[in-house]
Motif scaffolding. Structure first.
Motif, PDB file in Angstrom:
ATOM      1  N   VAL A 534      98.572 -44.122 148.902  1.00 39.57           N
ATOM      2  CA  VAL A 534      98.648 -44.149 147.443  1.00 39.57           C
ATOM      3  C   VAL A 534      98.057 -42.878 146.869  1.00 39.57           C
ATOM      4  O   VAL A 534      96.961 -42.458 147.262  1.00 39.57           O
ATOM      5  CB  VAL A 534      97.909 -45.385 146.878  1.00 39.57           C
ATOM      6  CG1 VAL A 534      97.891 -45.333 145.356  1.00 39.57           C
ATOM      7  CG2 VAL A 534      98.571 -46.657 147.365  1.00 39.57           C
ATOM      8  N   ASP A 535      98.758 -42.277 145.945  1.00 43.82           N
ATOM      9  CA  ASP A 535      98.248 -41.125 145.197  1.00 43.82           C
ATOM     10  C   ASP A 535      97.993 -41.574 143.767  1.00 43.82           C
ATOM     11  O   ASP A 535      98.922 -41.759 142.978  1.00 43.82           O
ATOM     12  CB  ASP A 535      99.248 -39.982 145.235  1.00 43.82           C
ATOM     13  CG  ASP A 535      98.740 -38.754 144.466  1.00 43.82           C
ATOM     14  OD1 ASP A 535      97.535 -38.742 144.114  1.00 43.82           O
ATOM     15  OD2 ASP A 535      99.548 -37.829 144.235  1.00 43.82           O
ATOM     16  N   CYS A 536      96.729 -41.799 143.446  1.00 45.67           N
ATOM     17  CA  CYS A 536      96.387 -42.280 142.111  1.00 45.67           C
ATOM     18  C   CYS A 536      96.371 -41.167 141.076  1.00 45.67           C
ATOM     19  O   CYS A 536      96.110 -41.416 139.895  1.00 45.67           O
ATOM     20  CB  CYS A 536      95.033 -42.969 142.145  1.00 45.67           C
ATOM     21  SG  CYS A 536      95.095 -44.610 142.903  1.00 45.67           S
ATOM     22  N   SER A 540      90.946 -39.875 139.603  1.00 45.19           N
ATOM     23  CA  SER A 540      90.917 -41.320 139.825  1.00 45.19           C
ATOM     24  C   SER A 540      90.842 -41.580 141.324  1.00 45.19           C
ATOM     25  O   SER A 540      91.123 -40.708 142.148  1.00 45.19           O
ATOM     26  CB  SER A 540      92.129 -42.020 139.212  1.00 45.19           C
ATOM     27  OG  SER A 540      93.317 -41.634 139.877  1.00 45.19           O
ATOM     28  N   ARG A 541      90.451 -42.792 141.671  1.00 45.48           N
ATOM     29  CA  ARG A 541      90.336 -43.226 143.055  1.00 45.48           C
ATOM     30  C   ARG A 541      91.068 -44.549 143.224  1.00 45.48           C
ATOM     31  O   ARG A 541      91.202 -45.337 142.269  1.00 45.48           O
ATOM     32  CB  ARG A 541      88.861 -43.405 143.439  1.00 45.48           C
ATOM     33  CG  ARG A 541      88.057 -42.121 143.480  1.00 45.48           C
ATOM     34  CD  ARG A 541      88.368 -41.283 144.714  1.00 45.48           C
ATOM     35  NE  ARG A 541      87.554 -40.075 144.779  1.00 45.48           N
ATOM     36  CZ  ARG A 541      86.423 -39.984 145.462  1.00 45.48           C
ATOM     37  NH1 ARG A 541      85.973 -41.037 146.131  1.00 45.48           N
ATOM     38  NH2 ARG A 541      85.738 -38.852 145.498  1.00 45.48           N
ATOM     39  N   CYS A 542      91.471 -44.819 144.447  1.00 45.98           N
ATOM     40  CA  CYS A 542      92.178 -46.060 144.762  1.00 45.98           C
ATOM     41  C   CYS A 542      91.169 -47.112 145.196  1.00 45.98           C
ATOM     42  O   CYS A 542      90.335 -46.876 146.080  1.00 45.98           O
ATOM     43  CB  CYS A 542      93.202 -45.815 145.857  1.00 45.98           C
ATOM     44  SG  CYS A 542      94.187 -47.280 146.282  1.00 45.98           S
ATOM     45  N   LEU A 543      91.257 -48.283 144.575  1.00 48.62           N
ATOM     46  CA  LEU A 543      90.388 -49.409 144.899  1.00 48.62           C
ATOM     47  C   LEU A 543      91.203 -50.467 145.627  1.00 48.62           C
ATOM     48  O   LEU A 543      92.229 -50.931 145.118  1.00 48.62           O
ATOM     49  CB  LEU A 543      89.778 -50.003 143.620  1.00 48.62           C
ATOM     50  CG  LEU A 543      88.981 -51.301 143.773  1.00 48.62           C
ATOM     51  CD1 LEU A 543      87.699 -51.043 144.558  1.00 48.62           C
ATOM     52  CD2 LEU A 543      88.650 -51.902 142.399  1.00 48.62           C
ATOM     53  N   CYS A 551      94.320 -48.408 140.831  1.00 47.24           N
ATOM     54  CA  CYS A 551      93.827 -47.051 140.581  1.00 47.24           C
ATOM     55  C   CYS A 551      92.774 -47.100 139.484  1.00 47.24           C
ATOM     56  O   CYS A 551      93.037 -47.602 138.379  1.00 47.24           O
ATOM     57  CB  CYS A 551      94.978 -46.129 140.187  1.00 47.24           C
ATOM     58  SG  CYS A 551      96.130 -45.764 141.534  1.00 47.24           S
ATOM     59  N   GLU A 552      91.591 -46.608 139.784  1.00 49.73           N
ATOM     60  CA  GLU A 552      90.468 -46.649 138.861  1.00 49.73           C
ATOM     61  C   GLU A 552      90.016 -45.230 138.543  1.00 49.73           C
ATOM     62  O   GLU A 552      89.914 -44.381 139.440  1.00 49.73           O
ATOM     63  CB  GLU A 552      89.308 -47.434 139.462  1.00 49.73           C
ATOM     64  CG  GLU A 552      89.650 -48.854 139.863  1.00 49.73           C
ATOM     65  CD  GLU A 552      89.937 -49.743 138.673  1.00 49.73           C
ATOM     66  OE1 GLU A 552      89.354 -49.483 137.593  1.00 49.73           O
ATOM     67  OE2 GLU A 552      90.733 -50.696 138.807  1.00 49.73           O
ATOM     68  N   GLU A 562      98.733 -46.278 133.637  1.00 50.22           N
ATOM     69  CA  GLU A 562      98.456 -46.787 134.975  1.00 50.22           C
ATOM     70  C   GLU A 562      97.866 -45.735 135.896  1.00 50.22           C
ATOM     71  O   GLU A 562      96.953 -46.015 136.663  1.00 50.22           O
ATOM     72  CB  GLU A 562      99.750 -47.352 135.584  1.00 50.22           C
ATOM     73  CG  GLU A 562      99.555 -48.045 136.922  1.00 50.22           C
ATOM     74  CD  GLU A 562      98.611 -49.224 136.833  1.00 50.22           C
ATOM     75  OE1 GLU A 562      97.905 -49.517 137.814  1.00 50.22           O
ATOM     76  OE2 GLU A 562      98.547 -49.859 135.737  1.00 50.22           O
ATOM     77  N   ARG A 563      98.355 -44.483 135.863  1.00 53.18           N
ATOM     78  CA  ARG A 563      97.873 -43.483 136.799  1.00 53.18           C
ATOM     79  C   ARG A 563      97.506 -42.179 136.111  1.00 53.18           C
ATOM     80  O   ARG A 563      97.557 -41.114 136.720  1.00 53.18           O
ATOM     81  CB  ARG A 563      98.910 -43.214 137.889  1.00 53.18           C
ATOM     82  CG  ARG A 563      99.199 -44.428 138.737  1.00 53.18           C
ATOM     83  CD  ARG A 563      99.900 -44.075 140.018  1.00 53.18           C
ATOM     84  NE  ARG A 563     100.170 -45.261 140.817  1.00 53.18           N
ATOM     85  CZ  ARG A 563     100.683 -45.232 142.038  1.00 53.18           C
ATOM     86  NH1 ARG A 563     100.998 -44.091 142.598  1.00 53.18           N
ATOM     87  NH2 ARG A 563     100.908 -46.361 142.696  1.00 53.18           N
TER      88      ARG A 563
END
Length: 1578
Positions: A534-536, A540-543, A551-552, A562-563
């Protein structure tokens, strides 16, 4: 975490610590003295100083050098106490730990004024404290050289040094630690179940407002690195200014060194000292990091050994479901070998406890910290080291409830236990009472989002057992901590936490919520990680969320869609940045920066205007100091508050509490006649006292209190008669200080009456030889025409000067009048003019003048003086009391008076109640502010037992100028304004003047069935009882409730219509009429009859009349009907009436339905007060259906009861507790008891017990001599180190060997006053009374394990005696004039003697004879009494030739009773030691003492009698047969305070027994010998 340290940080990245050669010279070449090394613990010596050493605010002329790495003041501390600092002693501790020099090392010391020692000291101090020019007059040098640790360990050795320097006005302390000088930081521990604390370093005062100061890493593993740290520029050297210290300040360190943290250290040269001893330091590009060694886990700064159990302790606060939680205990136990965690929250009330079961994350957070890691994985502790902030947001979507958890984990304490502060809040779904929940196995992914930050989001549910209800919930968790830069853990990673065997339960009986689960943690594999591909997007980082992801945004960014994450401009919102108002906020990507504006200097978060001291306009009460930026800054002087430009005095807060003794008093309207001219014609005494307490922050002189006193009524009739001058009394170390209040002499003993009774001058717990004075009656001079001079009080002089100490100067030899030096150094005096001149004209105003400062809104009183009075009519009077109080000092105003009963009877005949109000008001000034209001009252209520009424028939009593209603009584209130009140009696209501009508009493009830059909039985808080109240929509008295909807008009008998719901059934109103009563005869109109209260319809009489239940039909009972005034048949509770039958109610309790499961019990509910079914222990369900609950095996819980073993159960496939059936025990494994008495099955008895036939169906086993227990299990009676005494001396409990050598305090508590003391020789316990805190304390005989035994129900506990055979404790309480007996095993208590007692003091027991003996300081005749141990058979042993008897002891060898008698000079009774036979025969004087002696405590050995004396040092003794005096026994602290009781410690219990041995009365009962060879069970 940022470790705030005051360290040496050199630019060379190189640390060079002190060498041993750079220490002060020590040892034999310098003439040092040495501590002995023969004994472990107990090594201490007092060093006398010629120049006072100032510690905080106090001067000391000696200091005690103690073995265990500390010096102490006031007392030696020779033993090692395994506690976390601060302690209750004034101490300086360079390295407090359990030092042992029996095998290696030595401790040397010297008091020196040599030129070389002074030169070194002055040079060190003056170079570091540039603002001080210090010239030491004397130094104390103490050296611990190569000392080992307990127990005789010599593999590692410590060397360190302490230097105390003083010039008589200022004092410094120096700690010196040479390179490699600290090699160990804890002993091996004397208690296998509790590890020793890590070594602790710091200063404790605690005599002044709890002041203490600990050094960095005190109590931590890193304390071994203290030689590499410093606060003054030289590693291994620490310098502190320790005196004098301002009240608002603490220990002062050198000013030129700042406080950097670990993040500023560049590499492992210095950083290595921050790592754990089982950790390794490694350099990184950004600095350094610590990592735990193999076999250990943690973050490198905190490391724990693999496989060792761990504990987490903390406190829980918050508000959940509207219920406040305050300081509840949190306890966690972790079996790290298998990841099993047990979490418990205690003291949770049932209203919340059941619901907290659903707060599952409270238990799971500990599982994340200590989950068993699989290869490559890290649990929470390995990441954080136990120092983190944790948050969980819990949502329950089906119910809309939300709750949160915030936990601050503070790291390891001195015992290596993790500590935490927990805050919970929000609302939780309701869980029914008695219900349990089951929790599914859980899986939660914790993703590393950023440096020092993890997050987890998961969904779970729980099920309420016995129902189909499933409650889903979501949890969003975060954890943040300080992570070192360059750590391998900085990379993104996700750990999967898997939890199983979840067990959650609320124990209503113990009020504990328990969470248990087993967890392990593993790193997600690439195949399991949904975020891997996943490329957020940026920022941002992927949770990981279960099998999906989210994506947070990173910190400092917010999600646009969303991203897409955009930067948060913190500078646009002042709540999101912490820049100073004089700084520019500069926004950066993901963060911000602060930069001071032109003309200001600082770091942007704090900006100072560039000003020198010359540019500032500081207040005259402030100082200009240079801050860390070399800019001038105004700072208020000590004692002032403000911003430096404006400084105002900080007032001391003084509290005031009023007390009346007695609060209620019954008086007779016809007093006994007595000779004229004596107080006996006045009446009983009334004492009002007011306690003042200075809470600080400063000592305050001349605090003025205005007392208002109801001396007379408005017409000049006497109410309360002042026979003596009111006074203030407070305690000091040197005795009792007593100061007279300012009052016009005219008000004191205006009638010149005499007192025939003895009067106690001293405080109740500090008596002196002349504590009592007696005035003989002189009838010829008595009367109102007697001379004006009051001989009795001629010794008292009015004035405002400070009082003197009422203590015999010979008591301690060197003591003189009270020294106020501790007040004068910072004394804030209030100046008042002395206008207390009785010759002045009578003032018209007795109140002080009050003004209001409108700017502050604060009331301030102008200087006042006591008013003067002339004539004989005074009314309500005022006087002034003044006192000087140090910080935390307490003073008490005493106003002793007598009720003028004759005047009251003559002027207030027929009045049935008097209320006497006095008041005290603190006069506030800029230096004194009253705490929570300046005024307090004390009230004594008088109830006239036989009021005399003189009014005619039908007339009310005249109350003041008002005639009351004929049913009302008159109450007189003498307060600020005198009032006469007419009050209706109980059962009547009205204004008391015009009306007093009977009150319709609300009916009481037990269940709803006791009430009417449309009424409920509810608890009424106002009446403190259960009453019947009509339901909403109905009105009535609770028995008959009529619908508020008009009734159907029908003449037919009432029957329920099947087509109408019950709530809408027509209700027939049964009419009631009021009767016509003439001269007490009441009649009703036709068709009605009188039932004693009302007229009711005669047809209501048709119900069946009964006299007993046998007259009624099935399911009916005979009950009294208040409305009809007769007994009628009615349905039983749980049944309803259906025509002429009584049928079971569908909602009846299980006592009627009998519908409980076979594994359930029918019990009454505390909430609904109905009988409900509850599953038995080990089963779960709703009670009508129960199934076995999933159990945690006893092999883990270790919770089997006595006489049970943990055995694997094949049927349950688990370990279960099983009673020892082979010996004849039956039960559930948690509670096992004999199936039959020992006469049927001798095997139930312990091999060391005998079987006796029992009359009360108990097992009959009794332990043999020299064994103790319940007979089923017996242990040997412990043996002790004999030839010693235990002595109670106020704040100390002291062990005193008969040799006089090696005495030491085994307990010191600065706020206690230990008086009575005794031992339980069968259990090795020590008990003592604490008269200050009104409680009984206990410990082991060696002083360890101190705890409060009992703290309730005492007024003034003093003497105590242990019956070790019957397992009871006897206590005298002179404040309550009673003798208590308390079971040592279950704390059942009774008052066994409470009549005809005045002031019981000492008490002793003879278990074999079944007798108790006590002394009584009765003011009319002191005596020695005895009674049986159950309180029966009371008799006087001695009542002649007794002066002031104190303690008493029993001679078990010779069957004698002996006591100390302080004598009475006025009766020509000298001080002495007297004895008499235990049966009252053969009285003799063993030792006649010299006048002035004051014997107190007493103990008897096989050949001598020993006693303490308030006027002489040491313990004194005499041969008990010949009366020949023996050598006195010296002991430490003999010159400090008064010695109270003593007890002889024998090697084993005396060979005595009685019928209570073995506890024949059974559990939860008390066995009391009756003195006749048997016993009484209570």
């Amino acid at each position: 975490m940022e470790f705030k340290l005051i360290l040496l940080l050199t630019v060379l990245n190189q640390v060079v610590s002190l060498s041993v050669d750079e220490l002060y010279p020590f040892g034999k070449p310098t003439g040092d003295s040495f501590l002995e090394n023969q004994d472990e613990d107990g090594n201490s010596v007092e060093a006398i100083l010629t120049t006072p050493f100032i510690f905080y605010q106090r001067e000391f002329n000696s200091v005690y050098i103690n073995e265990n790495g500390l010096v102490s003041f006031l007392t030696e501390v020779p033993s090692y106490y395994n506690v976390e600092m601060p302690m209750d002693y004034p101490i300086i501790a360079p390295f407090y730990s359990d030092i042992d020099i029996r095998r290696t090392g030595q401790i040397s010391w010297r008091v020196s004024s040599s030129a070389e020692d002074l030169r070194i000291t002055n040079a060190l101090i003056n170079s570091k404290f540039s603002s001080v020019r210090f010239s030491a007059a004397e130094v104390l040098v103490v050296t611990w050289e190569k000392v080992g640790r307990f127990d005789r360990k010599d593999d590692k050795k410590n060397t360190f040094q302490l230097v105390l320097a003083t010039d008589g006005q200022t004092s410094f302390s120096l700690f010196l630690y040479p390179s490699q000088g600290i090699q160990w930081n804890r002993g091996t521990g004397k208690n296998r179940n509790s590890p020793d604390a890590r070594a602790q370093v710091g200063f404790m005062f605690l005599l002044q407002d709890g002041k203490y100061h600990l050094l960095p890493f005190s109590g931590r593993d890193q304390i071994t690195s203290i030689p590499t740290w410093t606060n003054c520029g030289t590693p291994g050297l620490w310098i502190f200014r320790v005196g004098r210290i301002d009240y608002l300040e603490n220990i002062e360190q050198p000013p030129q060194f700042s406080e950097p943290d670990t993040l500023s250290l560049r590499d492992c040269t210095v950083g290595n000292s921050f790592c754990h001893s089982e950790g390794t330091c490694s350099n990184t590009e950004a600095g350094f990091c610590c990592a735990c060694n193999t076999g250990w886990y943690g973050n490198g700064q905190n490391c724990l050994e693999d496989g060792q159990p761990q504990r987490v302790n903390g406190r829980v606060n918050g508000v959940v479901n509207g219920i406040t939680i305050t300081q509840q205990d949190l306890h966690c136990y972790v079996v790290t070998s298998d990841g099993r965690t047990y979490t418990a929250i205690s003291r949770v009330i049932p209203e919340l406890g059941w619901d907290l079961q659903g707060f599952v994350p409270l238990g799971t957070v500990i599982s994340w910290l200590f989950a068993t890691p699989e290869p490559g994985a890290k649990n929470g502790f390995s990441l954080t080291g136990g120092i983190l902030n944790y948050t969980a947001e819990v949502n329950y979507p089906d119910t809309g409830h939300k709750a949160s958890i915030h936990i601050h984990f503070k790291g390891m304490n001195v015992f290596d236990y993790l500590t935490a502060d927990v805050t919970i809040s929000g609302t939780l779904p309701k869980i029914p009472e008695g219900a349990k929940i089951s929790v599914e196995d859980q899986r939660t992914e914790f993703s590393k989002m950023e440096k020092g930050f993890v997050r987890a989001r998961s969904e779970h549910s729980y099920k309420i057992e016995g129902t189909s209800s499933v409650v889903p919930y979501t949890v969003d968790q975060t954890a943040s901590w300080d992570e070192c830069s360059g750590s391998m853990d900085e990379k993104r990673m996700t750990m999967k936490l898997m939890s199983a065997r979840n067990f959650i339960i609320y124990d209503e009986k113990e009020e504990i919520v328990r969470y248990a689960l087993t967890s392990h943690i593993a790193e997600l594999t690439p195949a399991q990680d949904p975020c891997l591909e996943v490329d957020c997007g940026p920022n941002s980082r992927c949770l990981v969320v279960g099998n999906s992801f989210s994506c947070e945004c990173n910190t400092g960014f917010w999600k646009v869609d969303e991203r897409v994450c955009e930067d948060v401009d913190e500078c646009m919102d002042e709540d999101k940045n912490n820049c100073d108002t004089n700084a520019h906020c500069i926004n950066n990507q993901g963060s911000f920066a602060c930069e001071c504006k032109d003309g200001f200097i600082g770091d942007g978060k704090l900006c100072y205007e560039e000003k020198s001291c010359e540019d500032l306009n500081c207040d005259e009460n402030s100082l200009c100091i240079l801050n860390s930026y070399s800019q001038g800054e105004c700072k208020c002087k000590p004692g002032y508050q403000g911003d430096g430009v404006n400084c105002t005095l900080i007032p001391s807060i003084v509290s005031l509490v009023g007390t009346a003794e007695p609060q209620t008093l019954g008086i007779n309207s016809k007093p006994e006649t007595a000779p004229g001219g004596t107080l006996s014609k006045i009446g009983p005494g009334v004492l009002h006292s007011y306690t003042l307490h200075n809470k600080g922050p400063f000592d305050v002189g001349n605090i003025a209190v205005n007392i208002s006193w109801p001396l007379q009524d408005e017409s000049g009739n006497w109410i309360l008669y002042l026979f003596e001058i009111p006074y203030i009394e407070y305690k000091t170390e040197n005795g009792i200080v007593k100061e007279n209040c300012e009052i016009d002499n005219t008000l004191i003993n205006h009638l010149n009456l005499k007192d025939r009774r003895r009067r106690r001058n001293a405080a109740p717990n500090d008596y002196e030889e002349d504590d009592y004075e007696e005035e003989e009656e002189d009838e010829e001079e008595a009367g109102e025409d007697a001379g004006e001079e009051n001989i009795f009080y001629s010794e008292y002089k009015l004035g405002t000067g400070l009082g003197s100490v009422f203590t015999d100067q010979n008591e301690f030899g060197e003591f003189e009048d009270y020294d106020y030096s501790h007040l004068t150094n910072k004394l804030l005096n209030q100046e008042y003019s002395d206008n207390n001149d009785s010759t002045k004209e009578n003032k018209q105003t007795t109140e002080p003048t009050i003004s209001v400062d409108h700017e502050s809104g604060r009331i301030v009183e102008s200087p006042v003086s006591a008013p003067s009075y002339t004539g004989s009519k005074f009314g309500k009077v005022n006087f002034i009391c003044r006192i000087s109080l140090a910080v935390q000092e307490t003073g008490k105003i005493f106003v002793n008076s007598f009720l003028h009963l004759k005047s009251i009877n003559e002027n207030y005949g027929g009045v049935s109640k008097f209320s006497l109000h006095s008041s005290a008001a603190i006069i506030e000034t800029e230096r004194v502010k009253a705490d929570k209001g300046r005024k307090r009252m004390a009230v004594t209520n008088l109830e006239v037992l036989d009021p005399v009424y003189t009014q005619g028939p039908g007339q009310g009593i005249l109350c003041g100028s008002t005639e009351c209603n004929k049913y009302a009584s008159c109450s007189m209130v003498f307060a600020e304004q005198y009032q006469a009140l007419c009050q209706c009696p109980a059962g009547f209501s009205g204004d008391g003047v015009n009306t007093c009508e009977p009150t319709q009493l609300k009916p009481s009830c037990q269940t709803d069935e006791d009430c009417g059909g449309n009424a409920d039985c509810v608890y009424e808080t106002q009446g403190l009882m259960y009453t019947c109240l009509c339901k909403p929509g109905y009105s009535g008295d609770g028995y008959i409730c009529a619908s508020d909807i008009p009734a159907f008009n029908t003449d037919e008998p009432t029957r329920r219509r099947p087509d109408v719901p019950v709530s809408l059934e027509p209700v027939v109103h049964h009419a009631t009429l009021e009767p016509e009563c003439i001269y007490g005869v009441c009649t009703c109109t036709a068709g009605y009859i009188f039932n004693g209260e009302h007229c009711i319809e005669e047809k209501l009489r048709q119900k069946t009349t009964c006299t007993a239940d046998i007259d009624c039909m099935e399911n009916q009972q005979c009950r009294f009907n208040r409305l009809e005034g007769r007994r009628v048949c009615a349905c039983k509770p749980g049944y309803r009436e259906d025509r002429e039958l009584c049928l079971i109610n569908p909602d009846a309790g299980c006592d009627i339905l009998n519908n409980c499961h076979t594994q359930a019990k029918c019990e009454r509910s505390r909430e609904s007060r109905k009988f409900i079914c509850r599953c038995e222990s080990g089963y779960t369900g709703n009670g009508t259906y129960c199934e076995k609950e999933q159990m945690i095996g006893c092999n883990l819980l270790n919770n089997c009861g006595k006489y049970a073993s943990c055995i694997f159960n094949e049927e349950d496939r688990g370990f279960r507790c099983t009673c020892d059936e082979a010996r004849g025990f039956l039960g559930d494994g948690f509670s096992c008891s004999p199936a039959a008495p020992c006469t049927h099955n001798p095997a139930v008895c312990d091999p060391n017990s005998d079987c006796f036939p029992s009359r009360d169906s108990t097992h009959g086993c009794r332990c043999k001599q020299n064994f103790f227990g319940d007979g089923l299990s017996c242990e040997p009676v412990p043996r002790f180190e004999g030839n010693q005494l235990i002595l109670a001396q106020g704040i100390s409990i002291i062990k005193v060997p008969f040799s006089g050598r090696g005495s030491k305090p085994i307990n010191i508590q600065s706020k206690q006053l230990a008086a009575g003391v005794d031992i339980d020789c069968s259990r090795g316990k020590l008990y003592w009374s604490d008269t200050t805190n009104k409680l009984i304390s206990m410990s082991s005989i060696d002083g360890s394990g101190v705890e409060v035994f009992l703290a309730d129900g005492f007024s003034f506990p003093e003497g105590l005696a242990v019956d070790w055979v019957s397992r009871n404790l006897y206590i005298t309480d002179p404040g309550a004039e009673t003798i208590h007996v308390i079971s040592l095993d279950n704390k059942i208590r009774y008052k066994i003697v409470e009549d005809r007692m005045d002031s019981p003091r000492g008490i002793a027991v003879h278990p074999s004879l079944g007798k108790i003996y006590w002394t009584d300081w009765d003011r009319y005749g002191s005596r020695i009494e005895m009674a049986n141990m159950d309180g029966s058979g009371r008799q006087v042993l001695v009542d002649t030739g007794v002066g002031e008897p104190n303690s008493i002891a029993v001679d078990y060898f010779n069957y004698e009773v002996c006591w100390t008698d302080a004598g009475r000079s006025d009766r020509n009774i000298k001080p002495k030691i007297d004895c008499i036979g235990a049966n009252g025969n053969g009285r003799r004087t063993v030792a006649e003492l010299v006048p002035g002696d004051y014997p107190y405590g007493i103990s008897i050995t096989q050949d001598r009698i020993l006693w303490t004396d308030w006027r002489k040092k040491f313990v004194h003794s005499v041969d008990k047969s010949t009366g020949v005096r023996q050598r006195s026994i010296p002991y430490i602290l003999a010159v400090m305070g008064k010695p109270y009781d003593i007890v002889d410690v024998q090697e084993e219990c005396p060979n005595l027994s009685n019928t209570c041995q073995g506890q024949p009365c059974g559990l939860n009962r008390m066995c009391l010998p009756n003195g006749e060879g048997s016993h009484t069970c209570r």
